[in-house]
Design an enzyme around this catalytic site. Structure first.
Site, PDB file in Angstrom:
ATOM      1  N   SER A 140       0.834  -1.208   0.000  1.00 34.75           N
ATOM      2  CA  SER A 140       0.000   0.000   0.000  1.00 34.75           C
ATOM      3  C   SER A 140       0.866   1.255   0.000  1.00 34.75           C
ATOM      4  O   SER A 140       0.459   2.290  -0.502  1.00 34.75           O
ATOM      5  CB  SER A 140      -0.957   0.005   1.194  1.00 34.75           C
ATOM      6  OG  SER A 140      -0.309   0.357   2.404  1.00 34.75           O
TER       7      SER A 140
ATOM      8  N   PRO B  83      -1.071   3.717   3.886  1.00 33.55           N
ATOM      9  CA  PRO B  83      -2.282   3.875   3.059  1.00 33.55           C
ATOM     10  C   PRO B  83      -3.311   2.767   3.298  1.00 33.55           C
ATOM     11  O   PRO B  83      -4.513   3.018   3.271  1.00 33.55           O
ATOM     12  CB  PRO B  83      -1.737   3.826   1.628  1.00 33.55           C
ATOM     13  CG  PRO B  83      -0.322   4.280   1.749  1.00 33.55           C
ATOM     14  CD  PRO B  83       0.165   3.773   3.078  1.00 33.55           C
ATOM     15  N   TYR B  84      -2.856   1.540   3.536  1.00 34.89           N
ATOM     16  CA  TYR B  84      -3.802   0.448   3.797  1.00 34.89           C
ATOM     17  C   TYR B  84      -4.725   0.808   4.961  1.00 34.89           C
ATOM     18  O   TYR B  84      -5.953   0.733   4.847  1.00 34.89           O
ATOM     19  CB  TYR B  84      -3.025  -0.845   4.103  1.00 34.89           C
ATOM     20  CG  TYR B  84      -3.909  -1.943   4.647  1.00 34.89           C
ATOM     21  CD1 TYR B  84      -4.845  -2.566   3.823  1.00 34.89           C
ATOM     22  CD2 TYR B  84      -3.823  -2.342   5.981  1.00 34.89           C
ATOM     23  CE1 TYR B  84      -5.670  -3.558   4.319  1.00 34.89           C
ATOM     24  CE2 TYR B  84      -4.643  -3.330   6.480  1.00 34.89           C
ATOM     25  CZ  TYR B  84      -5.567  -3.937   5.649  1.00 34.89           C
ATOM     26  OH  TYR B  84      -6.404  -4.913   6.150  1.00 34.89           O
ATOM     27  N   GLY B  85      -4.126   1.224   6.077  1.00 34.73           N
ATOM     28  CA  GLY B  85      -4.925   1.602   7.249  1.00 34.73           C
ATOM     29  C   GLY B  85      -5.849   2.775   6.948  1.00 34.73           C
ATOM     30  O   GLY B  85      -6.990   2.821   7.414  1.00 34.73           O
TER      31      GLY B  85
ATOM     32  N   THR C 173      -7.213   3.488   4.051  1.00 37.62           N
ATOM     33  CA  THR C 173      -8.383   3.063   3.249  1.00 37.62           C
ATOM     34  C   THR C 173      -9.460   2.474   4.160  1.00 37.62           C
ATOM     35  O   THR C 173     -10.649   2.694   3.952  1.00 37.62           O
ATOM     36  CB  THR C 173      -8.012   2.013   2.165  1.00 37.62           C
ATOM     37  OG1 THR C 173      -7.575   0.796   2.773  1.00 37.62           O
ATOM     38  CG2 THR C 173      -6.961   2.526   1.205  1.00 37.62           C
TER      39      THR C 173
END
Ligand code: UDP
Length: 328
Positions: free
Chosen positions: A84, A142-144, A146
Protein backbone atom coordinates in the site's frame (compact mmCIF):
# COMPACT_ATOMS: atom_id res chain seq x y z
CA UNK A 1 -37.39 -23.99 4.85
CA UNK A 2 -35.35 -22.16 2.21
CA UNK A 3 -31.81 -21.23 3.25
CA UNK A 4 -31.16 -17.51 3.65
CA UNK A 5 -28.52 -16.00 1.39
CA UNK A 6 -25.59 -13.88 2.49
CA UNK A 7 -23.51 -12.13 -0.17
CA UNK A 8 -19.78 -12.52 0.54
CA UNK A 9 -17.51 -10.16 -1.39
CA UNK A 10 -14.06 -11.70 -1.48
CA UNK A 11 -15.50 -15.10 -0.55
CA UNK A 12 -12.80 -16.90 -2.57
CA UNK A 13 -10.06 -15.35 -0.44
CA UNK A 14 -8.39 -16.48 2.76
CA UNK A 15 -10.71 -14.95 5.35
CA UNK A 16 -13.77 -14.89 3.07
CA UNK A 17 -13.68 -18.62 2.32
CA UNK A 18 -13.47 -19.47 6.02
CA UNK A 19 -16.48 -17.20 6.64
CA UNK A 20 -18.39 -19.08 3.92
CA UNK A 21 -17.58 -22.40 5.55
CA UNK A 22 -18.80 -21.10 8.91
CA UNK A 23 -21.99 -19.64 7.39
CA UNK A 24 -22.78 -22.93 5.64
CA UNK A 25 -22.28 -24.81 8.93
CA UNK A 26 -24.86 -22.47 10.47
CA UNK A 27 -27.41 -23.16 7.73
CA UNK A 28 -26.91 -20.09 5.52
CA UNK A 29 -26.09 -20.00 1.81
CA UNK A 30 -22.99 -17.91 1.05
CA UNK A 31 -23.12 -16.28 -2.39
CA UNK A 32 -19.52 -15.55 -3.40
CA UNK A 33 -18.65 -12.50 -5.52
CA UNK A 34 -14.92 -12.27 -6.19
CA UNK A 35 -12.67 -11.07 -9.01
CA UNK A 36 -10.13 -13.86 -8.28
CA UNK A 37 -7.27 -11.34 -8.25
CA UNK A 38 -6.19 -12.88 -4.94
CA UNK A 39 -8.91 -15.48 -4.35
CA UNK A 40 -9.03 -19.08 -5.56
CA UNK A 41 -11.91 -20.70 -7.39
CA UNK A 42 -11.23 -23.97 -5.54
CA UNK A 43 -11.94 -22.19 -2.22
CA UNK A 44 -15.58 -21.67 -3.25
CA UNK A 45 -17.30 -24.80 -1.96
CA UNK A 46 -20.43 -23.78 -0.11
CA UNK A 47 -22.57 -21.87 -2.59
CA UNK A 48 -22.76 -20.14 -5.96
CA UNK A 49 -19.87 -18.16 -7.40
CA UNK A 50 -20.04 -14.96 -9.45
CA UNK A 51 -16.85 -13.58 -10.93
CA UNK A 52 -16.90 -9.81 -10.81
CA UNK A 53 -15.26 -6.66 -9.59
CA UNK A 54 -16.42 -4.27 -6.89
CA UNK A 55 -16.38 -1.53 -9.50
CA UNK A 56 -19.16 -3.23 -11.50
CA UNK A 57 -22.07 -1.58 -9.68
CA UNK A 58 -24.68 -2.81 -12.18
CA UNK A 59 -23.48 -6.39 -11.90
CA UNK A 60 -23.63 -6.15 -8.11
CA UNK A 61 -27.19 -4.84 -8.33
CA UNK A 62 -28.17 -7.71 -10.63
CA UNK A 63 -26.70 -10.28 -8.20
CA UNK A 64 -28.42 -8.64 -5.21
CA UNK A 65 -31.77 -8.66 -7.03
CA UNK A 66 -31.36 -12.29 -8.01
CA UNK A 67 -30.27 -13.67 -4.62
CA UNK A 68 -31.93 -11.18 -2.23
CA UNK A 69 -29.26 -11.55 0.48
CA UNK A 70 -30.23 -10.71 4.08
CA UNK A 71 -26.78 -9.18 4.59
CA UNK A 72 -23.46 -8.48 2.92
CA UNK A 73 -20.02 -9.46 4.21
CA UNK A 74 -17.32 -7.38 2.55
CA UNK A 75 -13.84 -8.89 2.58
CA UNK A 76 -12.71 -7.98 -0.94
CA UNK A 77 -9.70 -5.77 -0.33
CA UNK A 78 -6.02 -5.33 -1.05
CA UNK A 79 -4.37 -6.18 2.23
CA UNK A 80 -0.66 -5.73 2.29
CA UNK A 81 0.78 -2.87 4.34
CA UNK A 82 4.06 -2.77 2.38
CA UNK A 83 2.34 -2.77 -1.05
CA UNK A 84 0.00 0.00 0.00
CA UNK A 85 2.99 2.29 0.57
CA UNK A 86 4.35 1.71 -2.95
CA UNK A 87 0.95 1.43 -4.72
CA UNK A 88 -1.48 3.80 -2.97
CA UNK A 89 -3.45 4.31 -6.20
CA UNK A 90 -4.39 0.63 -6.35
CA UNK A 91 -5.32 0.61 -2.68
CA UNK A 92 -7.53 3.71 -2.79
CA UNK A 93 -9.17 2.54 -6.01
CA UNK A 94 -9.94 -0.93 -4.83
CA UNK A 95 -10.54 -0.49 -1.10
CA UNK A 96 -12.27 2.90 -1.18
CA UNK A 97 -13.75 3.49 -4.66
CA UNK A 98 -14.71 -0.19 -5.03
CA UNK A 99 -16.38 -0.26 -1.62
CA UNK A 100 -18.43 2.84 -2.38
CA UNK A 101 -19.68 1.14 -5.54
CA UNK A 102 -20.74 -1.84 -3.39
CA UNK A 103 -22.49 0.36 -0.82
CA UNK A 104 -24.35 2.23 -3.54
CA UNK A 105 -25.55 -1.07 -5.02
CA UNK A 106 -26.78 -2.09 -1.56
CA UNK A 107 -28.71 1.14 -1.11
CA UNK A 108 -30.34 0.73 -4.55
CA UNK A 109 -31.41 -2.81 -3.59
CA UNK A 110 -32.55 -1.81 -0.10
CA UNK A 111 -30.06 -4.12 1.65
CA UNK A 112 -29.28 -2.50 4.98
CA UNK A 113 -26.81 -4.78 6.81
CA UNK A 114 -23.09 -5.04 6.17
CA UNK A 115 -20.18 -6.67 8.00
CA UNK A 116 -17.02 -4.87 6.92
CA UNK A 117 -13.49 -6.19 7.36
CA UNK A 118 -11.63 -3.30 8.88
CA UNK A 119 -8.19 -3.47 10.47
CA UNK A 120 -6.13 -2.63 13.51
CA UNK A 121 -4.02 -0.63 11.03
CA UNK A 122 -6.51 2.23 11.53
CA UNK A 123 -4.98 2.96 14.96
CA UNK A 124 -1.45 3.64 13.71
CA UNK A 125 1.30 3.77 16.34
CA UNK A 126 -0.57 2.86 19.54
CA UNK A 127 -0.34 5.07 22.64
CA UNK A 128 -1.66 2.32 24.91
CA UNK A 129 -1.61 -1.50 24.75
CA UNK A 130 -3.89 -3.41 24.57
CA UNK A 131 -5.59 -1.12 22.08
CA UNK A 132 -9.22 -0.38 22.84
CA UNK A 133 -11.79 0.62 20.24
CA UNK A 134 -11.90 4.26 21.36
CA UNK A 135 -8.12 4.64 20.88
CA UNK A 136 -7.19 7.53 18.60
CA UNK A 137 -7.25 6.59 14.90
CA UNK A 138 -4.11 7.75 13.18
CA UNK A 139 -3.05 5.23 10.52
CA UNK A 140 0.58 5.31 9.39
CA UNK A 141 0.12 3.59 6.02
CA UNK A 142 -2.28 3.87 3.06
CA UNK A 143 -3.80 0.45 3.80
CA UNK A 144 -4.93 1.60 7.25
CA UNK A 145 -6.19 4.88 5.80
CA UNK A 146 -8.38 3.06 3.25
CA UNK A 147 -10.00 1.11 6.09
CA UNK A 148 -10.55 4.18 8.25
CA UNK A 149 -12.05 6.11 5.34
CA UNK A 150 -14.62 3.35 4.82
CA UNK A 151 -15.49 3.33 8.54
CA UNK A 152 -16.31 7.04 8.15
CA UNK A 153 -18.21 6.44 4.91
CA UNK A 154 -20.30 3.82 6.73
CA UNK A 155 -21.20 6.31 9.47
CA UNK A 156 -22.36 8.81 6.85
CA UNK A 157 -24.31 6.14 4.93
CA UNK A 158 -26.04 5.15 8.16
CA UNK A 159 -27.10 8.75 8.82
CA UNK A 160 -28.27 9.32 5.27
CA UNK A 161 -29.57 5.91 4.16
CA UNK A 162 -30.04 3.85 7.34
CA UNK A 163 -27.28 1.36 6.44
CA UNK A 164 -26.22 -0.61 9.56
CA UNK A 165 -22.68 -1.91 9.80
CA UNK A 166 -20.36 -3.93 11.97
CA UNK A 167 -16.72 -3.02 11.32
CA UNK A 168 -14.44 -5.80 12.50
CA UNK A 169 -10.96 -4.49 13.15
CA UNK A 170 -8.81 -7.57 12.67
CA UNK A 171 -5.44 -7.91 14.22
CA UNK A 172 -3.47 -10.66 12.40
CA UNK A 173 -5.41 -13.52 10.82
CA UNK A 174 -3.62 -16.88 10.98
CA UNK A 175 -4.16 -20.63 10.69
CA UNK A 176 -6.48 -22.67 8.51
CA UNK A 177 -9.47 -24.96 8.52
CA UNK A 178 -7.29 -27.45 6.77
CA UNK A 179 -9.88 -30.24 6.58
CA UNK A 180 -11.81 -27.98 4.19
CA UNK A 181 -8.68 -27.56 2.05
CA UNK A 182 -8.69 -23.79 2.39
CA UNK A 183 -5.94 -21.63 3.84
CA UNK A 184 -3.59 -18.72 3.30
CA UNK A 185 -2.26 -18.52 -0.25
CA UNK A 186 -1.50 -15.07 -1.65
CA UNK A 187 0.43 -14.42 -4.81
CA UNK A 188 2.90 -12.91 -4.31
CA UNK A 189 2.97 -13.84 -0.62
CA UNK A 190 3.86 -10.98 1.71
CA UNK A 191 2.57 -12.25 5.08
CA UNK A 192 4.83 -13.45 7.80
CA UNK A 193 3.40 -16.86 8.74
CA UNK A 194 3.06 -18.34 5.22
CA UNK A 195 6.52 -17.00 4.41
CA UNK A 196 8.09 -18.68 7.44
CA UNK A 197 6.27 -21.89 6.45
CA UNK A 198 7.65 -21.49 2.92
CA UNK A 199 11.14 -21.29 4.43
CA UNK A 200 10.43 -24.42 6.50
CA UNK A 201 9.30 -26.24 3.35
CA UNK A 202 12.33 -25.06 1.38
CA UNK A 203 10.17 -23.09 -1.09
CA UNK A 204 12.23 -19.97 -0.30
CA UNK A 205 15.87 -19.80 0.73
CA UNK A 206 15.46 -17.79 3.90
CA UNK A 207 13.07 -15.69 5.91
CA UNK A 208 13.78 -11.97 6.12
CA UNK A 209 13.08 -10.23 9.42
CA UNK A 210 12.08 -6.66 8.65
CA UNK A 211 14.02 -4.85 11.37
CA UNK A 212 15.39 -5.99 14.74
CA UNK A 213 15.86 -2.52 16.21
CA UNK A 214 12.29 -1.85 17.35
CA UNK A 215 11.52 -0.95 20.94
CA UNK A 216 10.38 -4.48 21.85
CA UNK A 217 12.10 -7.12 24.06
CA UNK A 218 13.88 -8.88 21.14
CA UNK A 219 13.84 -5.89 18.79
CA UNK A 220 11.38 -7.42 16.29
CA UNK A 221 7.76 -6.38 15.71
CA UNK A 222 5.00 -7.81 17.87
CA UNK A 223 1.59 -8.75 16.49
CA UNK A 224 -1.59 -10.36 17.85
CA UNK A 225 -2.47 -13.53 15.87
CA UNK A 226 -6.03 -14.82 15.77
CA UNK A 227 -7.23 -18.11 14.29
CA UNK A 228 -9.17 -17.74 11.07
CA UNK A 229 -12.17 -19.78 12.28
CA UNK A 230 -12.46 -17.48 15.31
CA UNK A 231 -12.61 -14.58 12.87
CA UNK A 232 -15.29 -16.44 10.90
CA UNK A 233 -17.26 -17.05 14.08
CA UNK A 234 -17.14 -13.31 14.85
CA UNK A 235 -18.52 -12.52 11.37
CA UNK A 236 -21.46 -14.80 11.94
CA UNK A 237 -22.15 -13.42 15.40
CA UNK A 238 -21.94 -9.86 14.05
CA UNK A 239 -24.52 -10.76 11.45
CA UNK A 240 -26.82 -12.25 14.11
CA UNK A 241 -26.32 -9.12 16.22
CA UNK A 242 -27.25 -6.80 13.35
CA UNK A 243 -30.41 -8.77 12.63
CA UNK A 244 -31.44 -8.95 16.28
CA UNK A 245 -30.54 -5.41 17.42
CA UNK A 246 -30.28 -3.30 14.25
CA UNK A 247 -27.36 -1.38 15.77
CA UNK A 248 -23.97 -0.63 14.25
CA UNK A 249 -20.77 -1.70 16.00
CA UNK A 250 -17.00 -1.17 15.79
CA UNK A 251 -15.09 -4.11 17.28
CA UNK A 252 -11.51 -5.32 17.62
CA UNK A 253 -10.81 -8.98 16.87
CA UNK A 254 -7.64 -10.42 18.31
CA UNK A 255 -6.27 -12.78 20.94
CA UNK A 256 -5.01 -10.16 23.40
CA UNK A 257 -1.56 -11.76 23.20
CA UNK A 258 1.46 -10.63 21.24
CA UNK A 259 4.25 -12.61 19.56
CA UNK A 260 7.37 -11.17 17.99
CA UNK A 261 8.66 -12.11 14.55
CA UNK A 262 11.55 -13.99 16.18
CA UNK A 263 9.20 -15.88 18.50
CA UNK A 264 7.05 -16.99 15.58
CA UNK A 265 10.08 -18.23 13.68
CA UNK A 266 10.99 -20.33 16.73
CA UNK A 267 7.43 -21.73 17.00
CA UNK A 268 7.58 -22.78 13.33
CA UNK A 269 10.99 -24.42 13.84
CA UNK A 270 9.66 -26.33 16.87
CA UNK A 271 6.48 -27.50 15.14
CA UNK A 272 7.98 -28.46 11.79
CA UNK A 273 11.29 -29.75 13.12
CA UNK A 274 12.90 -28.02 10.11
CA UNK A 275 15.68 -25.48 10.18
CA UNK A 276 16.14 -22.65 7.74
CA UNK A 277 18.10 -19.46 7.24
CA UNK A 278 16.99 -16.25 8.88
CA UNK A 279 18.25 -12.89 7.67
CA UNK A 280 17.86 -9.50 9.33
CA UNK A 281 16.95 -6.80 6.81
CA UNK A 282 15.75 -3.20 6.92
CA UNK A 283 12.49 -2.13 8.53
CA UNK A 284 9.44 -2.29 6.25
CA UNK A 285 7.91 1.18 5.83
CA UNK A 286 4.53 1.56 7.53
CA UNK A 287 5.07 -1.00 10.33
CA UNK A 288 4.21 -0.09 13.95
CA UNK A 289 6.40 -1.84 16.57
CA UNK A 290 3.65 -3.48 18.57
CA UNK A 291 -0.05 -4.18 17.98
CA UNK A 292 -2.13 -6.06 20.55
CA UNK A 293 -5.88 -5.63 20.76
CA UNK A 294 -8.31 -5.53 23.61
CA UNK A 295 -11.25 -7.70 22.55
CA UNK A 296 -13.49 -7.38 25.60
CA UNK A 297 -16.07 -5.45 23.63
CA UNK A 298 -16.48 -8.19 21.00
CA UNK A 299 -16.66 -10.84 23.72
CA UNK A 300 -19.36 -9.10 25.74
CA UNK A 301 -21.39 -7.63 22.88
CA UNK A 302 -21.39 -10.62 20.54
CA UNK A 303 -20.91 -13.37 23.11
CA UNK A 304 -17.87 -14.30 20.99
CA UNK A 305 -15.17 -16.56 22.42
CA UNK A 306 -12.04 -17.49 20.46
CA UNK A 307 -11.70 -21.27 20.39
CA UNK A 308 -8.08 -21.60 19.29
CA UNK A 309 -5.99 -19.23 21.33
CA UNK A 310 -2.76 -21.22 21.70
CA UNK A 311 -0.19 -20.00 19.19
CA UNK A 312 1.19 -23.50 18.52
CA UNK A 313 -2.28 -24.76 17.68
CA UNK A 314 -2.78 -21.83 15.29
CA UNK A 315 0.59 -22.39 13.60
CA UNK A 316 0.08 -26.16 13.48
CA UNK A 317 -3.20 -25.71 11.58
CA UNK A 318 -1.44 -23.35 9.14
CA UNK A 319 1.42 -25.82 8.71
CA UNK A 320 -0.91 -28.81 8.04
CA UNK A 321 -2.58 -26.90 5.24
CA UNK A 322 0.52 -25.25 3.85
CA UNK A 323 2.45 -28.50 3.68
CA UNK A 324 -0.37 -30.28 1.82
CA UNK A 325 -0.92 -27.42 -0.62
CA UNK A 326 2.68 -26.69 -1.46
CA UNK A 327 4.68 -29.90 -1.02
CA UNK A 328 5.92 -31.21 -4.33
N1 UDP B 1 7.44 -9.48 8.49
C1 UDP B 1 8.79 -9.87 8.42
N2 UDP B 1 9.20 -10.56 7.31
C2 UDP B 1 8.37 -10.89 6.29
C3 UDP B 1 6.99 -10.50 6.38
C4 UDP B 1 6.57 -9.80 7.49
O1 UDP B 1 9.58 -9.59 9.31
O2 UDP B 1 8.82 -11.50 5.31
C5 UDP B 1 6.98 -8.77 9.68
C6 UDP B 1 6.30 -7.44 9.36
O3 UDP B 1 7.27 -6.42 9.29
C7 UDP B 1 5.35 -7.30 10.56
C8 UDP B 1 4.98 -8.74 10.90
O4 UDP B 1 5.98 -9.56 10.29
O5 UDP B 1 6.03 -6.72 11.66
C9 UDP B 1 3.63 -9.15 10.38
O6 UDP B 1 3.56 -8.79 9.03
P1 UDP B 1 2.39 -9.28 8.07
O7 UDP B 1 2.66 -8.70 6.72
O8 UDP B 1 2.25 -10.76 8.16
O9 UDP B 1 1.05 -8.67 8.70
P2 UDP B 1 0.66 -7.14 9.05
O10 UDP B 1 0.94 -7.00 10.54
O11 UDP B 1 1.49 -6.23 8.23
O12 UDP B 1 -0.78 -7.07 8.73
Amino acid sequence: MQMKNILVLGGAGYIGSHCCKYLADQGYAPIVFDNLSQGHKDFVKWGPFIKGSLHETDKLIKVMKEYEPVAVMHLAAFLSVGDSVTNPSGYYNNNVVGTISLLDAMIKCDIKNIIFSSSCAIYGQPETIPIQEFHEKSPINPYGRTKLIIEHVLEDYETAYGLKSVCLRYFNAAGADYQSKIGEDHSPETHLIPLILDAALGRINCIEIFGDDYNTPDGTCIRDYLHIMDIAQAHFKSFEYLLAHGKSLRLNLGNEKGYSVKELIQVVKDITGNTFKVNISARRPGDPAKLIGSTQLAKTTLNWQPQYNAIDEIIRSAWEWHRKRFSV
